[in-house]
Motif scaffolding. Structure first.
Motif, PDB file in Angstrom:
ATOM      1  N   PRO A  61       0.822  -1.224   0.000  1.00  0.00           N
ATOM      2  CA  PRO A  61       0.000   0.000   0.000  1.00  0.00           C
ATOM      3  C   PRO A  61       0.853   1.270   0.000  1.00  0.00           C
ATOM      4  O   PRO A  61       0.434   2.296   0.523  1.00  0.00           O
ATOM      5  CB  PRO A  61      -0.791  -0.140   1.299  1.00  0.00           C
ATOM      6  N   ALA A  62       2.039   1.217  -0.589  1.00  0.00           N
ATOM      7  CA  ALA A  62       2.928   2.381  -0.615  1.00  0.00           C
ATOM      8  C   ALA A  62       2.201   3.602  -1.176  1.00  0.00           C
ATOM      9  O   ALA A  62       1.331   3.475  -2.045  1.00  0.00           O
ATOM     10  CB  ALA A  62       4.171   2.075  -1.454  1.00  0.00           C
ATOM     11  N   PRO A  63       2.563   4.784  -0.708  1.00  0.00           N
ATOM     12  CA  PRO A  63       1.931   6.014  -1.209  1.00  0.00           C
ATOM     13  C   PRO A  63       2.177   6.218  -2.706  1.00  0.00           C
ATOM     14  O   PRO A  63       3.158   5.724  -3.266  1.00  0.00           O
ATOM     15  CB  PRO A  63       2.623   7.121  -0.405  1.00  0.00           C
ATOM     16  N   LYS A  67       5.288   5.043  -5.410  1.00  0.00           N
ATOM     17  CA  LYS A  67       5.067   4.212  -6.595  1.00  0.00           C
ATOM     18  C   LYS A  67       5.430   4.987  -7.862  1.00  0.00           C
ATOM     19  O   LYS A  67       6.056   4.443  -8.775  1.00  0.00           O
ATOM     20  CB  LYS A  67       3.625   3.715  -6.649  1.00  0.00           C
ATOM     21  N   ALA A  68       5.073   6.259  -7.930  1.00  0.00           N
ATOM     22  CA  ALA A  68       5.376   7.076  -9.107  1.00  0.00           C
ATOM     23  C   ALA A  68       6.876   7.138  -9.368  1.00  0.00           C
ATOM     24  O   ALA A  68       7.308   7.140 -10.519  1.00  0.00           O
ATOM     25  CB  ALA A  68       4.814   8.479  -8.937  1.00  0.00           C
ATOM     26  N   ALA A  69       7.679   7.152  -8.321  1.00  0.00           N
ATOM     27  CA  ALA A  69       9.133   7.220  -8.468  1.00  0.00           C
ATOM     28  C   ALA A  69       9.704   5.957  -9.105  1.00  0.00           C
ATOM     29  O   ALA A  69      10.837   5.968  -9.592  1.00  0.00           O
ATOM     30  CB  ALA A  69       9.787   7.453  -7.113  1.00  0.00           C
ATOM     31  N   GLN A  70       8.919   4.888  -9.161  1.00  0.00           N
ATOM     32  CA  GLN A  70       9.368   3.616  -9.739  1.00  0.00           C
ATOM     33  C   GLN A  70       8.940   3.450 -11.193  1.00  0.00           C
ATOM     34  O   GLN A  70       9.265   2.453 -11.827  1.00  0.00           O
ATOM     35  CB  GLN A  70       8.809   2.432  -8.931  1.00  0.00           C
ATOM     36  N   LEU A  71       8.190   4.409 -11.722  1.00  0.00           N
ATOM     37  CA  LEU A  71       7.572   4.272 -13.035  1.00  0.00           C
ATOM     38  C   LEU A  71       8.068   5.323 -14.019  1.00  0.00           C
ATOM     39  O   LEU A  71       8.127   6.506 -13.680  1.00  0.00           O
ATOM     40  CB  LEU A  71       6.051   4.394 -12.901  1.00  0.00           C
ATOM     41  N   VAL A  79      -1.970   4.842 -11.661  1.00  0.00           N
ATOM     42  CA  VAL A  79      -3.283   4.216 -11.692  1.00  0.00           C
ATOM     43  C   VAL A  79      -3.193   2.708 -11.898  1.00  0.00           C
ATOM     44  O   VAL A  79      -3.982   1.948 -11.344  1.00  0.00           O
ATOM     45  CB  VAL A  79      -4.194   4.876 -12.756  1.00  0.00           C
ATOM     46  N   VAL A  80      -2.211   2.248 -12.659  1.00  0.00           N
ATOM     47  CA  VAL A  80      -2.100   0.814 -12.957  1.00  0.00           C
ATOM     48  C   VAL A  80      -1.723   0.014 -11.715  1.00  0.00           C
ATOM     49  O   VAL A  80      -2.472  -0.879 -11.305  1.00  0.00           O
ATOM     50  CB  VAL A  80      -1.124   0.550 -14.128  1.00  0.00           C
ATOM     51  N   PRO A  81      -0.584   0.293 -11.057  1.00  0.00           N
ATOM     52  CA  PRO A  81      -0.275  -0.500  -9.872  1.00  0.00           C
ATOM     53  C   PRO A  81      -1.289  -0.310  -8.742  1.00  0.00           C
ATOM     54  O   PRO A  81      -1.545  -1.243  -7.977  1.00  0.00           O
ATOM     55  CB  PRO A  81       1.123  -0.035  -9.461  1.00  0.00           C
ATOM     56  N   LYS A  82      -1.883   0.878  -8.653  1.00  0.00           N
ATOM     57  CA  LYS A  82      -2.911   1.090  -7.611  1.00  0.00           C
ATOM     58  C   LYS A  82      -4.097   0.156  -7.827  1.00  0.00           C
ATOM     59  O   LYS A  82      -4.606  -0.443  -6.882  1.00  0.00           O
ATOM     60  CB  LYS A  82      -3.385   2.550  -7.614  1.00  0.00           C
ATOM     61  N   MET A  83      -4.535   0.035  -9.078  1.00  0.00           N
ATOM     62  CA  MET A  83      -5.683  -0.829  -9.355  1.00  0.00           C
ATOM     63  C   MET A  83      -5.319  -2.291  -9.109  1.00  0.00           C
ATOM     64  O   MET A  83      -6.101  -3.037  -8.515  1.00  0.00           O
ATOM     65  CB  MET A  83      -6.201  -0.647 -10.776  1.00  0.00           C
TER      66      MET A  83
END
Length: 160
Positions: A61-63, A67-71, A79-83
């Motif tokens: 559940p990382a913020p 997650k954005a820093a990994q993409l 939106v993709v990993p969140k979903m």
């Protein structure tokens, strides 16, 4: 049900709840939700590092900013990993993922295979690409788009 049967059933249930979950390399990434500290900066990323990154993206559940820093697509692609995380496809207890070879490597491009499975469905294999951007390995947008198509998510691929 006898008391012995009830106790046995409870023990099985408890062992399923507290069973350890394998992590690619605890030293590389013991706490995937730790504030923006996770980054793959090695010259050649290891499978353990790539696996930890994928777990951070789809099984934690990382913020959003972490997650954005990994993409490659940054905040637009979160939106993709969140979903995938919300649906729980590829995280315990009903799913898993692991990054394996074969791998290819160029100075600013690396590929490996993401193997993702969920209970009751065949394992999904996606050949994924990572790009080295500002000294960090990030999951390429085209890999997210391939994942969206493979899984059949209702998300437009407009973050490349």
């Amino acid at each position: 049900m006898t008391s012995a049967a009830v106790m046995a059933s409870a023990a099985v249930t408890l062992s399923m709840v507290i069973a350890p979950v394998a992590i690619a390399d605890p030293a590389v990434h013991a706490d995937p939700a730790a504030a923006g500290e996770f980054a793959i900066t090695s010259e050649v990323p290891t499978l353990a590092e790539l696996d930890a990154q994928i777990r951070l993206l789809v099984a934690s559940p990382a913020p959003d900013d972490v997650k954005a820093a990994q993409l490659e697509g940054g905040v637009r692609a979160v939106v993709v990993p969140k979903m995938i995380y919300r649906v729980g496809f590829f995280r315990p207890p009903k799913g898993s993922s692991v990054v394996t070879g074969p791998e290819t490597h160029e100075p600013d491009r690396h590929t490996a295979v993401i193997n993702a499975s969920r209970q009751g469905a065949p394992t999904v294999q996606v050949v994924a690409e990572w790009r080295r951007i500002d000294g960090r390995w990030k999951l390429a947008s085209k890999s997210l788009c391939n994942g969206i198509k493979t899984i059949g998510l209702p998300i437009p691929c407009n973050f490349e």
